[in-house]
Write a protein that holds these residues in place. Structure first.
Motif, PDB file in Angstrom:
ATOM      1  N   PHE A  37     -22.158  27.905 -13.876  1.00  0.00           N
ATOM      2  CA  PHE A  37     -21.918  29.312 -13.560  1.00  0.00           C
ATOM      3  C   PHE A  37     -20.913  29.923 -14.528  1.00  0.00           C
ATOM      4  N   ALA A  38     -19.870  29.183 -14.876  1.00  0.00           N
ATOM      5  CA  ALA A  38     -18.879  29.682 -15.834  1.00  0.00           C
ATOM      6  C   ALA A  38     -19.537  29.939 -17.193  1.00  0.00           C
ATOM      7  N   GLY A  39     -20.377  29.012 -17.632  1.00  0.00           N
ATOM      8  CA  GLY A  39     -21.085  29.188 -18.901  1.00  0.00           C
ATOM      9  C   GLY A  39     -22.031  30.376 -18.874  1.00  0.00           C
ATOM     10  N   ALA A  40     -22.730  30.548 -17.760  1.00  0.00           N
ATOM     11  CA  ALA A  40     -23.676  31.662 -17.643  1.00  0.00           C
ATOM     12  C   ALA A  40     -22.950  33.003 -17.720  1.00  0.00           C
ATOM     13  N   PHE A  41     -21.836  33.129 -17.009  1.00  0.00           N
ATOM     14  CA  PHE A  41     -21.118  34.401 -17.041  1.00  0.00           C
ATOM     15  C   PHE A  41     -20.431  34.609 -18.394  1.00  0.00           C
ATOM     16  N   GLY A  42     -20.055  33.536 -19.059  1.00  0.00           N
ATOM     17  CA  GLY A  42     -19.549  33.666 -20.424  1.00  0.00           C
ATOM     18  C   GLY A  42     -20.624  34.197 -21.354  1.00  0.00           C
ATOM     19  N   LEU A  43     -21.860  33.705 -21.184  1.00  0.00           N
ATOM     20  CA  LEU A  43     -22.981  34.215 -21.979  1.00  0.00           C
ATOM     21  C   LEU A  43     -23.268  35.682 -21.667  1.00  0.00           C
ATOM     22  N   PHE A  44     -23.175  36.049 -20.398  1.00  0.00           N
ATOM     23  CA  PHE A  44     -23.389  37.455 -20.033  1.00  0.00           C
ATOM     24  C   PHE A  44     -22.358  38.358 -20.707  1.00  0.00           C
ATOM     25  N   ALA A  45     -21.119  37.896 -20.771  1.00  0.00           N
ATOM     26  CA  ALA A  45     -20.068  38.680 -21.429  1.00  0.00           C
ATOM     27  C   ALA A  45     -20.359  38.814 -22.926  1.00  0.00           C
ATOM     28  N   MET A  46     -20.749  37.695 -23.564  1.00  0.00           N
ATOM     29  CA  MET A  46     -21.081  37.734 -24.993  1.00  0.00           C
ATOM     30  C   MET A  46     -22.261  38.662 -25.260  1.00  0.00           C
ATOM     31  N   GLU A  47     -23.264  38.610 -24.398  1.00  0.00           N
ATOM     32  CA  GLU A  47     -24.454  39.446 -24.573  1.00  0.00           C
ATOM     33  C   GLU A  47     -24.087  40.924 -24.490  1.00  0.00           C
ATOM     34  N   ARG A  48     -23.223  41.261 -23.551  1.00  0.00           N
ATOM     35  CA  ARG A  48     -22.828  42.661 -23.384  1.00  0.00           C
ATOM     36  C   ARG A  48     -22.026  43.149 -24.589  1.00  0.00           C
ATOM     37  N   VAL A  49     -21.154  42.292 -25.114  1.00  0.00           N
ATOM     38  CA  VAL A  49     -20.370  42.669 -26.301  1.00  0.00           C
ATOM     39  C   VAL A  49     -21.291  42.846 -27.509  1.00  0.00           C
ATOM     40  N   CYS A  50     -22.253  41.951 -27.665  1.00  0.00           N
ATOM     41  CA  CYS A  50     -23.199  42.079 -28.793  1.00  0.00           C
ATOM     42  C   CYS A  50     -24.021  43.351 -28.688  1.00  0.00           C
ATOM     43  N   LEU A  51     -24.461  43.688 -27.479  1.00  0.00           N
ATOM     44  CA  LEU A  51     -25.207  44.932 -27.306  1.00  0.00           C
ATOM     45  C   LEU A  51     -24.366  46.139 -27.694  1.00  0.00           C
ATOM     46  N   MET A  52     -23.089  46.088 -27.365  1.00  0.00           N
ATOM     47  CA  MET A  52     -22.205  47.207 -27.674  1.00  0.00           C
ATOM     48  C   MET A  52     -21.922  47.268 -29.171  1.00  0.00           C
ATOM     49  N   LEU A  53     -21.663  46.127 -29.792  1.00  0.00           N
ATOM     50  CA  LEU A  53     -21.326  46.121 -31.216  1.00  0.00           C
ATOM     51  C   LEU A  53     -22.502  46.505 -32.102  1.00  0.00           C
ATOM     52  N   PHE A  54     -23.689  46.016 -31.739  1.00  0.00           N
ATOM     53  CA  PHE A  54     -24.873  46.303 -32.553  1.00  0.00           C
ATOM     54  C   PHE A  54     -25.559  47.597 -32.140  1.00  0.00           C
ATOM     55  N   ARG A  55     -25.015  48.270 -31.137  1.00  0.00           N
ATOM     56  CA  ARG A  55     -25.520  49.556 -30.653  1.00  0.00           C
ATOM     57  C   ARG A  55     -27.020  49.512 -30.351  1.00  0.00           C
ATOM     58  N   VAL A  56     -27.405  48.520 -29.576  1.00  0.00           N
ATOM     59  CA  VAL A  56     -28.802  48.374 -29.178  1.00  0.00           C
ATOM     60  C   VAL A  56     -29.070  49.355 -28.041  1.00  0.00           C
ATOM     61  N   ARG A  57     -30.018  50.236 -28.245  1.00  0.00           N
ATOM     62  CA  ARG A  57     -30.347  51.234 -27.225  1.00  0.00           C
ATOM     63  C   ARG A  57     -31.712  50.958 -26.592  1.00  0.00           C
ATOM     64  N   ASP A  58     -32.621  50.394 -27.366  1.00  0.00           N
ATOM     65  CA  ASP A  58     -33.957  50.106 -26.854  1.00  0.00           C
ATOM     66  C   ASP A  58     -33.944  48.695 -26.282  1.00  0.00           C
TER      67      ASP A  58
END
Length: 90
Positions: A37-58
């Motif tokens: 569970f800790a690893g999964a939520f760490g991945l969710f945090a990384m995914e959200r940061v990547c979406l924000m940094l790369f400005r993925v809208r679609d």
């Protein structure tokens, strides 16, 4: 535009805090359930940061969402592993 970044950052921090919460339980109990569970939520945090940094809208065409899929698979594996019937030795 700035609201999307603000909410993405808030979601990333929330996922990171939840992951650290599960990590703390893992360190106390040494149960794989909390580690996954800790690893999964760490991945969710990384995914959200990547979406924000790369400005993925679609959202439908982004490979970054595979990270989220891996996170959900980790949660599924943790639940199945925890509910698996243990065989008695002997």
């Amino acid at each position: 535009m700035w609201l999307y970044e603000f909410l993405s950052g808030a979601l990333a921090i929330t996922c990171l805090v939840i992951g650290l919460f599960f990590w703390q339980f893992y360190r106390k109990v040494q149960d794989r359930f909390f580690l996954l569970f800790a690893g999964a939520f760490g991945l969710f945090a990384m995914e959200r940061v990547c979406l924000m940094l790369f400005r993925v809208r679609d959202e439908g065409h982004s490979l970054i969402y595979l990270v989220r899929l891996v996170g959900f698979f980790m949660i599924l594996c943790a639940i199945v592993d925890k509910n698996r019937v243990k065989q008695k030795a002997g």
